[in-house]
Design an enzyme around this catalytic site. Sequence first.
Site, short mmCIF file in Angstrom:
data_model
loop_
_atom_site.label_atom_id
_atom_site.label_comp_id
_atom_site.label_asym_id
_atom_site.label_seq_id
_atom_site.Cartn_x
_atom_site.Cartn_y
_atom_site.Cartn_z
N ASN A 150 0.81 -1.21 0.01
CA ASN A 150 -0.03 -0.17 -0.16
C ASN A 150 1.05 1.19 0.12
O ASN A 150 0.44 2.41 -0.44
CB ASN A 150 -0.94 -0.23 0.97
CG ASN A 150 -0.21 0.05 2.43
OD1 ASN A 150 0.87 -0.60 2.79
ND2 ASN A 150 -1.01 0.49 3.43
N GLU A 248 4.76 -3.61 12.29
CA GLU A 248 4.07 -2.61 12.07
C GLU A 248 2.84 -3.06 11.55
O GLU A 248 2.97 -3.51 10.24
CB GLU A 248 4.63 -1.39 11.52
CG GLU A 248 5.71 -0.44 12.25
CD GLU A 248 5.24 0.13 13.52
OE1 GLU A 248 4.08 0.10 13.65
OE2 GLU A 248 6.08 0.34 14.41
N CYS A 282 -2.98 1.70 6.84
CA CYS A 282 -2.97 1.35 7.99
C CYS A 282 -3.30 2.56 9.10
O CYS A 282 -3.93 2.57 10.16
CB CYS A 282 -1.36 0.93 8.50
SG CYS A 282 -0.38 2.18 8.32
N GLU A 460 9.52 3.01 14.53
CA GLU A 460 10.14 3.41 13.24
C GLU A 460 10.11 4.75 12.94
O GLU A 460 9.70 5.65 13.66
CB GLU A 460 9.37 2.80 12.30
CG GLU A 460 9.12 1.31 12.26
CD GLU A 460 8.77 0.66 10.88
OE1 GLU A 460 9.68 0.46 10.00
OE2 GLU A 460 7.65 0.37 10.60
P1 NAP Z 1 0.41 -8.95 4.36
O1 NAP Z 1 -0.34 -9.94 3.55
O2 NAP Z 1 0.87 -9.10 5.62
O3 NAP Z 1 1.89 -8.95 3.51
C1 NAP Z 1 2.90 -7.91 3.81
C2 NAP Z 1 4.31 -8.49 3.38
O4 NAP Z 1 4.52 -9.78 3.97
C3 NAP Z 1 4.20 -8.81 1.84
O5 NAP Z 1 5.37 -8.56 1.55
C4 NAP Z 1 3.99 -10.28 1.71
O6 NAP Z 1 4.39 -11.01 0.57
C5 NAP Z 1 4.83 -10.86 2.90
N1 NAP Z 1 4.23 -11.97 3.64
C6 NAP Z 1 3.10 -12.68 3.49
N2 NAP Z 1 3.15 -13.67 3.94
C7 NAP Z 1 4.24 -13.97 4.71
C8 NAP Z 1 4.75 -14.84 5.45
N3 NAP Z 1 4.18 -16.07 5.87
N4 NAP Z 1 5.94 -14.58 5.83
C9 NAP Z 1 6.51 -13.77 5.40
N5 NAP Z 1 6.34 -12.62 4.68
C10 NAP Z 1 5.04 -12.93 4.38
O7 NAP Z 1 -0.06 -7.44 4.21
P2 NAP Z 1 -0.38 -6.51 2.85
O8 NAP Z 1 -2.06 -7.15 2.43
O9 NAP Z 1 0.34 -6.60 2.14
O10 NAP Z 1 -0.43 -5.25 3.51
C11 NAP Z 1 -1.85 -4.60 3.98
C12 NAP Z 1 -1.55 -4.75 5.65
O11 NAP Z 1 -0.69 -4.14 6.09
C13 NAP Z 1 -2.70 -4.12 6.37
O12 NAP Z 1 -3.00 -4.83 7.54
C14 NAP Z 1 -1.95 -2.68 6.96
O13 NAP Z 1 -2.79 -2.24 8.21
C15 NAP Z 1 -0.79 -2.97 6.94
N6 NAP Z 1 0.20 -1.90 7.00
C16 NAP Z 1 0.79 -1.26 8.31
C17 NAP Z 1 1.45 -0.41 8.27
C18 NAP Z 1 1.96 0.38 9.59
O14 NAP Z 1 3.04 0.96 9.69
N7 NAP Z 1 1.35 -0.09 10.85
C19 NAP Z 1 1.61 0.50 6.97
C20 NAP Z 1 1.14 -0.25 5.76
C21 NAP Z 1 0.29 -1.22 5.98
P3 NAP Z 1 3.46 -10.92 -0.40
O15 NAP Z 1 3.02 -9.84 -1.11
O16 NAP Z 1 4.12 -11.95 -1.71
O17 NAP Z 1 2.07 -11.87 -0.06
#
Ligand code: NAP
Length: 480
Positions: A150, A248, A282, A460
């Site tokens: 995102n 995060e 987020c 961070e």
């Molecule tokens: P996600 O599905 O958790 O994926 C995040 C990253 O983790 C991607 O690079 C993903 O790779 C990788 N990943 C997936 N499964 C994994 C595993 N089992 N082991 C290690 N890495 C793995 O999240 P997203 O859908 O990309 O992002 C949305 C989420 O991020 C939301 O919940 C949002 O709130 C959160 N977010 C938080 C912040 C903050 O600073 N708090 C900022 C931005 C977003 P793939 O893409 O290849 O699956």
Amino acid sequence: MANSFDNFIAGEWINGESYLENRSPSDTSDLIGLYAQASRKHLETALQAAREAAKLTRDIPLETRQNALAQIGRELVSRAGELGTLLSREEGKPLAEGQAEVKRAGQFFDYYAAEVLRQEGIAIDSVRPGVEIEARHEPMGVVAVISPWNFPAATASWKIAPALAFGNAVIWKPASQTPATAHALAEIISRAGLPAGAFQLLMGSGGEIGDALASHAGVNAISFTGSVATGRRIAAAAAQNLTRIQLELGSKNAVLVADDADLSLALEACLAGAYSGSGQKCTASSRILVDRAVHDEFVARLAERVAALRVGHALDKETQVGPVVSAGQLAANLAWMEKIRASDAKVLCGGDALKLKHDGHYMSPALVAESRNDMDFNREELFAPIAAVQKTDSYEEGIAVVNDTDTGLVAAIFTASLARARHFQRHAETGCVSVNLPTAGTDYHVPFGGRKNSSLGAREQGRAAVQFYTQTKTTYSRAG
Ligand code: NAP
């Protein structure tokens, strides 16, 4: 035939064993490119190279390191127009948001270039006469960065820049939805003059390469931004190796509109906070709590504005809300809308799939009213252009509802009362608080992070980053 793009491993661009198609969510006929998928063998090669590089990166002269980061930052800022267009094309956020994000990514490198020269330790008197004590920061070694789609440029940059600034070697596993931005950023970093293996790009599936990286004993620290579910898996894997982690995660942020709020200000903040980036932030304002005294007027005005938001192709200058990131995300959002429609809450506008000129993942931004905090869509992060209003009877009830959630990244209040704002600042159970400002939108030189299930580990950004990317060594010495 679309261009193909490779991983950057041990200082070389390395073919993938397979390639992933990257299509624009604004127009699925727009094939952006084919992106290499790393294998387990690639991961082992990268880890070996990172180990070797970490022996060198810690001793790179400070000004060399500073210049490398400054060069990356300058290039990102000067190419923000071009790279922001690429980012918007693949992620779907409107052009202005994509370009602003690339500029912000550059600012992180610029900020941490300066931070290279502030490697401060402390000198302390000993309780033992004749003994001197110094405590200094040293790099962690090999840092794994796993980032979401995102904010594909900014999130990665706020991790990679401090990791390099403090002398670590970095292996970056970006999100599979946004490899084009990742590749472009990696290409810029690859030309910064760092030793081979000091920075490596490993595109590949999270469930395979991400999981293997997070589980590997050769990694000294993992900085992850993503969902709570993936964060839990990474924490469990890291625990086996006692690897340092920084997570995060998601949040269910609330905006509290008090009875004395400037309603116009609050309205603009709710619009920006809930619907920019198609709500895929987020920091998104997904719960809007409005005091009974101003509820009806505020909600009517907000609904009118939400219904008027222009949804369209991310690269169309008229677009205010782009598509959502993928077909899967759209299907999940529409499934939430069905649940919402089946509840006691009332959908005031939006929430439908849209067929536009281009074949993309479009939906109309939704505003829901008459909702309660115990409804499932007010408890789970939707990551969608959907916001739900709750009516509150008092400030006291409002702040109790703000805090009635498992997560705690940001909370916002709109009020003219300094006393209330101060009370809110102290009692909101979140890592960040906004007073008369949107939940989304932060500065790059101050700590960022949440409480409860939103974060784990050191903060961070800003100077706080030194806590995660370094380890302290305490030295006792006697002169002679
Ligand atoms: P996600 O599905 O958790 O994926 C995040 C990253 O983790 C991607 O690079 C993903 O790779 C990788 N990943 C997936 N499964 C994994 C595993 N089992 N082991 C290690 N890495 C793995 O999240 P997203 O859908 O990309 O992002 C949305 C989420 O991020 C939301 O919940 C949002 O709130 C959160 N977010 C938080 C912040 C903050 O600073 N708090 C900022 C931005 C977003 P793939 O893409 O290849 O699956």
